[in-house]
Design an enzyme around this catalytic site. Structure first.
Site, PDB file in Angstrom:
ATOM      1  N   CYS A  53      64.174 159.437  24.307  1.00 26.40           N
ATOM      2  CA  CYS A  53      63.301 159.727  25.450  1.00 26.40           C
ATOM      3  C   CYS A  53      62.840 161.185  25.426  1.00 26.40           C
ATOM      4  O   CYS A  53      61.696 161.483  25.768  1.00 26.40           O
ATOM      5  CB  CYS A  53      64.025 159.457  26.767  1.00 26.40           C
ATOM      6  SG  CYS A  53      64.480 157.741  26.971  1.00 26.40           S
ATOM      7  N   ARG A 130      60.637 150.864  27.335  1.00 28.91           N
ATOM      8  CA  ARG A 130      59.585 151.858  27.058  1.00 28.91           C
ATOM      9  C   ARG A 130      58.235 151.163  27.195  1.00 28.91           C
ATOM     10  O   ARG A 130      57.721 150.591  26.230  1.00 28.91           O
ATOM     11  CB  ARG A 130      59.764 152.430  25.639  1.00 28.91           C
ATOM     12  CG  ARG A 130      61.117 153.072  25.422  1.00 28.91           C
ATOM     13  CD  ARG A 130      61.287 153.616  24.016  1.00 28.91           C
ATOM     14  NE  ARG A 130      62.691 153.911  23.786  1.00 28.91           N
ATOM     15  CZ  ARG A 130      63.316 155.004  24.223  1.00 28.91           C
ATOM     16  NH1 ARG A 130      62.660 155.918  24.905  1.00 28.91           N
ATOM     17  NH2 ARG A 130      64.599 155.195  23.993  1.00 28.91           N
TER      18      ARG A 130
HETATM   19  C1  BEZ Z   1      67.371 157.304  24.016  1.00 23.74           C
HETATM   20  O1  BEZ Z   1      67.859 157.839  23.029  1.00 23.74           O
HETATM   21  O2  BEZ Z   1      66.373 157.740  24.573  1.00 23.74           O
HETATM   22  C2  BEZ Z   1      68.014 156.061  24.560  1.00 23.74           C
HETATM   23  C3  BEZ Z   1      68.598 155.201  23.681  1.00 23.74           C
HETATM   24  C4  BEZ Z   1      69.212 154.053  24.182  1.00 23.74           C
HETATM   25  C5  BEZ Z   1      69.211 153.788  25.548  1.00 23.74           C
HETATM   26  C6  BEZ Z   1      68.566 154.665  26.408  1.00 23.74           C
HETATM   27  C7  BEZ Z   1      67.984 155.806  25.919  1.00 23.74           C
END
Ligand code: BEZ
Length: 222
Positions: A53, A130
């Site tokens: 993110c 996402r």
């Molecule tokens: C992330 O790295 O942004 C992420 C990965 C898995 C679940 C939620 C966020």
């Protein structure tokens, strides 16, 4: 455990974007109050202070001038509190110098994420997937992307798709595979025999056949 398919109503391409009010990092907003001549790219991320993110939000921030040039507002969202958002914005700025200078919705009650089908329980029950919603100036949803939690989006593709939509609207043409600014566009195919006969005789465009014709655009959006 057996996966049960979810059966939630989600907005689809061509629907008007459901209106909402929300608290964001730039104060309270209402979707219908956004300027009537602007596009909106609304995107969700699963959680603040997470690695993928952070790369994605930084990508939106770094490429914001390109969204500005396409007359487009950015609007982020996650199911985090406003305090988490503010802490994350500050943390990323301190660590990398990148500043998330666009509103990020604190959708702590999941109202907006549920309204837009961003909560997809078989992927995660507590975090939004996402999602990217491309909303045109008439507040119609024109394109939707959904990515899972473990795969980041492609900023080039988000900008390419936005420019393709705007160019298609402006010039009443369609965009072929991998279209990007400067490439030829598709002339809409004939819909009647009369139009087909006219297209067969038309030498003004590059024709593979009467139903597949391309042309250069003299000008692009903007
Ligand atoms: C992330 O790295 O942004 C992420 C990965 C898995 C679940 C939620 C966020």
């Amino acid at each position: 455990m057996e996966v049960q398919n979810t059966n939630t109503t989600m907005p689809r391409i061509g629907d008007f974007a459901p209106d909402f009010e929300a608290i964001t990092t730039k104060g309270k907003i209402k979707l219908s109050d956004f300027a009537k001549d602007r596009w909106i790219v609304m995107f969700s991320h699963p959680a603040d202070f997470t690695p993928v993110c952070t790369t994605e939000m930084s990508g939106f921030a770094i490429r914001k001038p390109e969204f500005d040039a396409l007359n487009t507002e950015l609007l982020g969202l996650s199911i985090d509190s406003i305090h988490a958002h503010l802490g994350w914005v500050d943390n990323v700025r301190k660590n990398t110098g990148v500043y998330f200078d666009f509103p990020i919705i604190a959708d702590i009650d999941m109202k907006v994420s549920k309204l837009y089908g961003m909560l997809q329980p078989n992927e995660s029950e507590t975090a939004a997937v996402r999602a990217v919603f491309f909303i045109d100036p008439a507040k119609k949803i024109r394109l939707i992307m959904y990515y899972p939690l473990n795969v980041g989006r492609n900023m080039n593709e988000i900008l390419r798709a936005l420019e393709a939509l705007q160019t298609s609207d402006k010039h009443k043409v369609a965009m072929p595979l991998d279209w990007k600014r400067g490439d030829k566009v598709i002339v809409p195919p004939p819909k009647t025999l009369k139009e087909m006969e006219a297209r067969i005789l038309d030498d003004s465009c590059e024709k593979i056949d009467f139903y597949l014709a391309k042309k250069e655009l003299e000008e692009i959006v903007g």
